[in-house]
Motif scaffolding. Structure first.
Motif, PDB file in Angstrom:
ATOM      1  N   UNK A 196       0.843  -1.209   0.000  1.00 27.09           N
ATOM      2  CA  UNK A 196       0.000   0.000   0.000  1.00 27.09           C
ATOM      3  C   UNK A 196       0.871   1.250   0.000  1.00 27.09           C
ATOM      4  N   UNK A 197       1.934   1.239   0.802  1.00 24.46           N
ATOM      5  CA  UNK A 197       2.845   2.386   0.843  1.00 24.46           C
ATOM      6  C   UNK A 197       3.595   2.541  -0.475  1.00 24.46           C
ATOM      7  N   UNK A 198       3.995   1.429  -1.087  1.00 22.44           N
ATOM      8  CA  UNK A 198       4.661   1.484  -2.396  1.00 22.44           C
ATOM      9  C   UNK A 198       3.770   2.180  -3.428  1.00 22.44           C
ATOM     10  N   UNK A 199       2.467   2.015  -3.281  1.00 20.07           N
ATOM     11  CA  UNK A 199       1.520   2.601  -4.229  1.00 20.07           C
ATOM     12  C   UNK A 199       1.157   4.044  -3.878  1.00 20.07           C
ATOM     13  N   UNK A 200       1.717   4.543  -2.760  1.00 16.36           N
ATOM     14  CA  UNK A 200       1.526   5.946  -2.405  1.00 16.36           C
ATOM     15  C   UNK A 200       0.432   6.229  -1.402  1.00 16.36           C
ATOM     16  N   UNK A 201      -0.004   5.211  -0.664  1.00 14.92           N
ATOM     17  CA  UNK A 201      -1.105   5.391   0.275  1.00 14.92           C
ATOM     18  C   UNK A 201      -0.716   4.865   1.659  1.00 14.92           C
ATOM     19  N   UNK A 202      -1.588   5.166   2.632  1.00 13.62           N
ATOM     20  CA  UNK A 202      -1.379   4.659   3.991  1.00 13.62           C
ATOM     21  C   UNK A 202      -2.704   4.082   4.493  1.00 13.62           C
ATOM     22  N   UNK A 203      -2.652   2.839   4.937  1.00 14.21           N
ATOM     23  CA  UNK A 203      -3.858   2.205   5.462  1.00 14.21           C
ATOM     24  C   UNK A 203      -4.389   2.976   6.669  1.00 14.21           C
TER      25      UNK A 203
ATOM     26  N   UNK B 111     -14.467   1.078  -2.965  1.00 10.27           N
ATOM     27  CA  UNK B 111     -13.193   1.792  -3.018  1.00 10.27           C
ATOM     28  C   UNK B 111     -13.179   2.678  -4.252  1.00 10.27           C
ATOM     29  N   UNK B 112     -13.722   2.180  -5.324  1.00  9.66           N
ATOM     30  CA  UNK B 112     -13.763   2.919  -6.588  1.00  9.66           C
ATOM     31  C   UNK B 112     -14.439   4.277  -6.410  1.00  9.66           C
ATOM     32  N   UNK B 113     -15.519   4.320  -5.641  1.00  9.28           N
ATOM     33  CA  UNK B 113     -16.263   5.568  -5.437  1.00  9.28           C
ATOM     34  C   UNK B 113     -15.654   6.441  -4.346  1.00  9.28           C
ATOM     35  N   UNK B 114     -15.272   5.826  -3.225  1.00 10.37           N
ATOM     36  CA  UNK B 114     -14.803   6.590  -2.069  1.00 10.37           C
ATOM     37  C   UNK B 114     -13.336   7.000  -2.177  1.00 10.37           C
ATOM     38  N   UNK B 115     -12.519   6.167  -2.818  1.00 11.47           N
ATOM     39  CA  UNK B 115     -11.081   6.423  -2.964  1.00 11.47           C
ATOM     40  C   UNK B 115     -10.655   6.188  -4.416  1.00 11.47           C
ATOM     41  N   UNK B 116     -11.060   7.062  -5.328  1.00  7.63           N
ATOM     42  CA  UNK B 116     -10.772   6.816  -6.756  1.00  7.63           C
ATOM     43  C   UNK B 116      -9.279   6.719  -7.072  1.00  7.63           C
ATOM     44  N   UNK B 117      -8.440   7.483  -6.379  1.00 10.69           N
ATOM     45  CA  UNK B 117      -7.001   7.406  -6.632  1.00 10.69           C
ATOM     46  C   UNK B 117      -6.442   6.055  -6.219  1.00 10.69           C
ATOM     47  N   UNK B 118      -6.891   5.567  -5.067  1.00 14.61           N
ATOM     48  CA  UNK B 118      -6.472   4.260  -4.559  1.00 14.61           C
ATOM     49  C   UNK B 118      -6.931   3.170  -5.538  1.00 14.61           C
ATOM     50  N   UNK B 119      -8.170   3.292  -5.975  1.00 16.36           N
ATOM     51  CA  UNK B 119      -8.732   2.340  -6.941  1.00 16.36           C
ATOM     52  C   UNK B 119      -7.873   2.289  -8.211  1.00 16.36           C
TER      53      UNK B 119
END
Length: 139
Positions: free
Chosen positions: A38-45, A122-130
């Motif tokens: 998740x961190x490699x992809x630029x996010x934090x759980x 996730x697609x709707x709430x976190x589009x960048x993460x998706x």
């Protein structure tokens, strides 16, 4: 497909009376692998949890191939096997520091509201993460 790598030192407390890593510790290392991915992809759980969203485990499969022992290093490889905007399946291979396969595993998760355990998109709430997950499973 993006493969994340996390190195873990095997601590004495993680071993059993036979001197090998106790089986449940691999689950902890899998969590470290997911967090690294998740961190490699630029996010934090942790940021998702601050929003009241959690990602409980729905299923775990694990196969033990070779024991790891105190003093060795475990190298956890983690990638996204399946993702549909709601559920995600992570796969893992854990290697010894001699590059021998010790464990293969997968874990299935779904993102839910912490308050009521209802699934979220996730697609709707976190589009960048998706978008990052979609790209990571293709790379």
């Amino acid at each position: 497909m993006h493969i994340s790598k996390k190195e873990v030192e095997v601590r004495y407390a993680e071993t059993d009376q036979m001197g090998v890593v106790y089986h449940a510790n691999y689950l902890v290392w899998m969590e470290l692998g997911r967090t690294q991915l998740i961190e490699d992809l630029g996010f934090r759980y942790a940021d998702m949890e601050k929003d009241g969203i959690i990602s409980p485990v729905m299923d775990i499969e694990i196969s033990y191939k070779k024991p790891l022992r105190y003093g060795q290093k475990a190298i956890v490889h983690t990638w996204i096997d399946h993702y549909d905007g709601l559920r995600v399946t992570y796969e893992y291979e854990i290697f010894t520091d001699e590059q021998e396969l010790a464990v293969t595993a997968l874990s299935k998760h779904v993102c839910v509201k912490k308050s009521n355990f209802r699934p979220i998109s996730v697609k709707k709430l976190y589009p960048d993460w998706h978008a990052a997950y979609e790209q990571a499973k293709k790379d």
